[in-house]
Design a protein around this motif. Structure first.
Motif, PDB file in Angstrom:
ATOM      1  N   TYR A  12     -86.779  24.629 -21.043  1.00 54.20           N
ATOM      2  CA  TYR A  12     -85.631  24.077 -22.188  1.00 54.20           C
ATOM      3  C   TYR A  12     -85.141  23.678 -20.732  1.00 54.20           C
ATOM      4  CZ  TYR A  12     -81.860  23.636 -25.055  1.00 54.20           C
ATOM      5  OH  TYR A  12     -81.034  23.344 -25.890  1.00 54.20           O
ATOM      6  N   HIS A  15     -86.345  20.717 -19.503  1.00 57.20           N
ATOM      7  CA  HIS A  15     -86.824  19.232 -20.671  1.00 57.20           C
ATOM      8  C   HIS A  15     -88.489  19.088 -20.537  1.00 57.20           C
ATOM      9  CE1 HIS A  15     -82.984  17.719 -21.772  1.00 57.20           C
ATOM     10  NE2 HIS A  15     -82.774  17.791 -20.075  1.00 57.20           N
ATOM     11  N   ARG A  22     -88.065  23.556 -28.564  1.00 58.07           N
ATOM     12  CA  ARG A  22     -86.851  22.792 -28.124  1.00 58.07           C
ATOM     13  C   ARG A  22     -86.147  23.659 -29.468  1.00 58.07           C
ATOM     14  NH1 ARG A  22     -85.632  21.071 -23.513  1.00 58.07           N
ATOM     15  NH2 ARG A  22     -83.413  20.038 -24.303  1.00 58.07           N
ATOM     16  N   LYS A  26     -83.315  26.343 -29.071  1.00 62.80           N
ATOM     17  CA  LYS A  26     -81.647  26.041 -29.786  1.00 62.80           C
ATOM     18  C   LYS A  26     -81.098  26.686 -30.379  1.00 62.80           C
ATOM     19  CE  LYS A  26     -81.582  20.748 -28.695  1.00 62.80           C
ATOM     20  NZ  LYS A  26     -81.679  20.084 -29.516  1.00 62.80           N
TER      21      LYS A  26
END
Lengths: 190, 185
Positions: A12, A15, A22, A26
């Motif tokens: 995460y 990236h 993702r 989140k």
């Protein structure tokens, strides 16, 4: 509740996870303080690594490296330039040979006759007897049997002017070629 | 700074032109030295490794694609050279007591001192990592390569690289937490 793995958190922050993953991370982080804390701890490492700046070199390394290059790298003769020169030289030699060969006249001697001549010559060689006083140098050439051999000849229709012109041309080419090979140029040691 | 385009220099160096290669050294020595310095934490070993890296780059220049930028290639060679030096068990010096000055110093003496302390601590932690962890931290955090590019540079599998990188970060995090505890006691 199943917590996020270390791998997921690392990916995460790097990236490298896709958009769907993702979003799922989140969503999880919004409702999980433990994973949020772990992410922040990991994020601090990223930030700490960012503060390590580039340091200044105290002196130029170039002279030392260039000296080592000359000492440690083997000389590579087979460069592109050398290959091109060798190719041109081979081409010229081939052309010269193809021009001269038609003029070469090889005497017509049958194989059996040539073998017979050679055998006779060796037979005579074995019969040589040298019995000379020690103070006299033997004349070996006169003792050797005569070998009936006819060398190939080149029947070129050359006049003296042709021969002189050819000699001058060869000398000129030799001087030019040496100048090209020996002139000052960047080193090709690799 | 050289006015000759880097591609031209690379092409000339690839054909054996030592003057062009010397110019490449002048342009990239700072970056290459810094890769090695992060690895060893002392100037002497870092300079030796930087020299080794340039000599190796020169010997293998015919394998370099002259249309690509030079810096990433040179830095990757440096990482491999550093790994080789460590794997060969060559004796290396310890971390420098005094760090060399930063390339772009920050203004303000107090801010500078605090930053230098944090920097020194971080450098010491990086140097204290096992060599293969150092390599992945360098390639990921300082050279910003992807997992695939790191795997290719170190000739290892992507899963190995990820595993080493995540463990290296975990180790750094643990050591930094320990350090905070020690300083607060």
């Amino acid at each position: 509740m199943k917590h996020l793995t270390d791998n997921t958190l690392n990916e995460y922050l790097d990236h490298t996870s896709d958009e769907r993953s993702r979003k799922s991370v989140k969503d999880h982080l919004n409702g999980c303080d433990a994973c949020q804390t772990k992410l922040e701890e990991l994020g601090k490492i990223f930030a700490e690594l960012q503060i390590v700046p580039e340091v200044a070199l105290k002196h130029d390394l170039t002279p030392g490296i260039m000296t080592r290059l000359n000492l440690e790298t083997p000389v590579r003769i087979w460069t592109r330039t050398f290959a091109a020169q060798a190719g041109v030289a081979s081409g010229v030699l081939y052309w010269l040979a193809s021009q001269l060969i038609p003029f070469v006249k090889i005497p017509q001697v049958s194989l059996s006759k040539a073998v017979f001549e050679l055998q006779s010559w060796f037979a005579q060689l074995l019969t040589i007897q040298v019995s000379l006083p020690t103070w006299q140098i033997p004349d070996i050439a006169s003792l050797l049997p005569k070998f009936n051999y006819q060398a190939p000849t080149i029947n070129l229709p050359f006049s003296t002017v042709h021969v002189i012109s050819l000699t001058v041309t060869v000398i000129f080419l030799w001087v030019v070629a040496n100048f090209i090979l020996l002139r000052s140029r960047p080193q090709v040691q690799r | 700074m050289s006015s000759v385009p880097e591609g031209d220099l690379a092409r000339r160096a690839a054909s054996g032109d030592q003057e062009a290669f010397a110019e490449i050294v002048r342009l990239h020595q700072q970056a290459v030295f810094n890769v090695a310095y992060r690895y060893f934490g002392n100037v002497k070993d870092a300079e030796d490794a930087a020299q080794d890296a340039f000599v190796r780059a020169y010997q293998f220049f015919d394998r370099f694609d002259v249309n690509r930028p030079l810096a990433p290639w040179l830095k990757r060679i440096t990482v491999n050279v550093c790994l080789n030096i460590i794997n060969a068990d060559k004796p290396t010096a310890s971390l420098d007591d005094d760090l060399p000055p930063p390339k772009d110093p920050k203004p303000g003496p107090e801010a500078q001192t605090a930053t230098r302390q944090r920097e020194r601590r971080m450098r010491a932690e990086i140097v204290g990592l096992p060599p293969r962890y150092r390599a992945v931290i360098e390639l990921r955090h300082f050279q910003e390569l992807s997992y695939t590019e790191i795997a290719s540079a170190l000739k290892r599998s992507q899963s190995d690289i990820k595993s080493d990188l995540f463990r290296a970060r975990k180790l750094l995090a643990e050591r930094l937490i320990d350090l905070k505890h020690e300083t607060s006691d």
